[in-house]
Design an enzyme around this catalytic site. Sequence first.
Site, mmCIF file in Angstrom:
data_model
loop_
_atom_site.group_PDB
_atom_site.id
_atom_site.type_symbol
_atom_site.label_atom_id
_atom_site.label_comp_id
_atom_site.label_asym_id
_atom_site.label_seq_id
_atom_site.Cartn_x
_atom_site.Cartn_y
_atom_site.Cartn_z
ATOM 1 N N PRO A 66 -16.700 -22.696 12.552
ATOM 2 C CA PRO A 66 -16.843 -21.682 13.608
ATOM 3 C C PRO A 66 -15.551 -20.963 13.972
ATOM 4 C CG PRO A 66 -17.015 -23.920 14.497
ATOM 5 C CD PRO A 66 -17.048 -24.047 13.012
ATOM 6 N N TYR A 107 0.820 -1.221 0.000
ATOM 7 C CA TYR A 107 0.000 0.000 0.000
ATOM 8 C C TYR A 107 0.848 1.263 0.000
ATOM 9 C CZ TYR A 107 -3.936 -3.027 1.370
ATOM 10 O OH TYR A 107 -4.896 -3.999 1.437
ATOM 11 N N LEU A 127 -13.761 -11.236 6.884
ATOM 12 C CA LEU A 127 -13.680 -9.781 6.816
ATOM 13 C C LEU A 127 -13.975 -9.346 5.392
ATOM 14 C CD1 LEU A 127 -11.059 -10.748 8.824
ATOM 15 C CD2 LEU A 127 -11.209 -8.286 9.269
ATOM 16 N N GLY A 128 -14.592 -8.171 5.255
ATOM 17 C CA GLY A 128 -14.916 -7.659 3.931
ATOM 18 C C GLY A 128 -14.227 -6.334 3.671
#
Length: 322
Positions: free
Chosen positions: A223, A55, A228-229
């Site tokens: 489980p 990044y 995560l999005g």
Amino acid sequence: MEQRTLSDGGAGLGVSTLCLGTMYFGTTVDEQRAFAVLDRFIEAGGTFIDTANTYSFWVPGGTGVESEALLGRWLASRRVRDRVVLATKVGALPDPPGAAWPEHAEGLSHDVVRTQAVASMRRLGTDHLDVYYAHIEDRRTSLDDTVATFASLVTDGLVRVTGCSNHAAWRLATARQIARAAGLPGFTCVQQRHTYLRPRPGAEFGSNPHISAELLDYAREEPDLTVLGYSVLLSGAYTRPDRPLPEQYDHPDSHRRLAVLADVAKELGATPNQVVLAWLLRSDPPVLPVLGVSSVSQLDECLGALELELDDELQRRLDDAA
């Protein structure tokens, strides 16, 4: 802020329900604004911060170290390392710099993963990473080798939790099976493109695919796997008329879902962005949003989602909109 638990093979790692993404911190988001957002996130009870060793290499003048380096300066100046859960990623950096991507991504070989983990820790100013992701798939390296390498970082105390991003469901499932069979710590997080709108059939996202129904089905049965999005707010397209829908989402199904989203937001006295975030957190399986914000005001809007109460009927209306 409410906490969730990431499985680490022991008591678990507690994280805030909202994760702060820092993709453009240090490039298009300057240090002053980035520090202000980070300060506000911590003040609001946020603990989970996401970055990568890429990044943002694609920004003019960017090399990929900018976000991690900025976070390292912020952590040192605020002295809050013990209050923060740091997640970063490896595998997607162009090698050599400037080479065509993703054809020449660095990959997930043993040497790359171990070397880049040390480099990320140095930039972040820490002796360990809380969450370490395989950023994109590397079909040149066997899954057995990738699993063994990431597991070695955990057993060596350099990483607490491992995960993958932008991987097909079958690759994730196979990697986890390999780890179980060998008695090794495996991937317990998956980060994928996800939002309330569904892409049109056949939409292409390259190496950053939208989450699949198969992956969501798999996560429901596992489980110890946290989903995560990212890109959850479509770069402002839900609320800003100057931000059109990405072409992958611009089709009739989206317009019907947008109408229902607007109705629910109006009933709740909330913004569409807030409803999208609340919907993700209440979904089955629940999805922790990675927020891509560039100002304190944008962050504050997102924080408002935590106050929304989506009852079963509202959740069903949003789910069933078509």
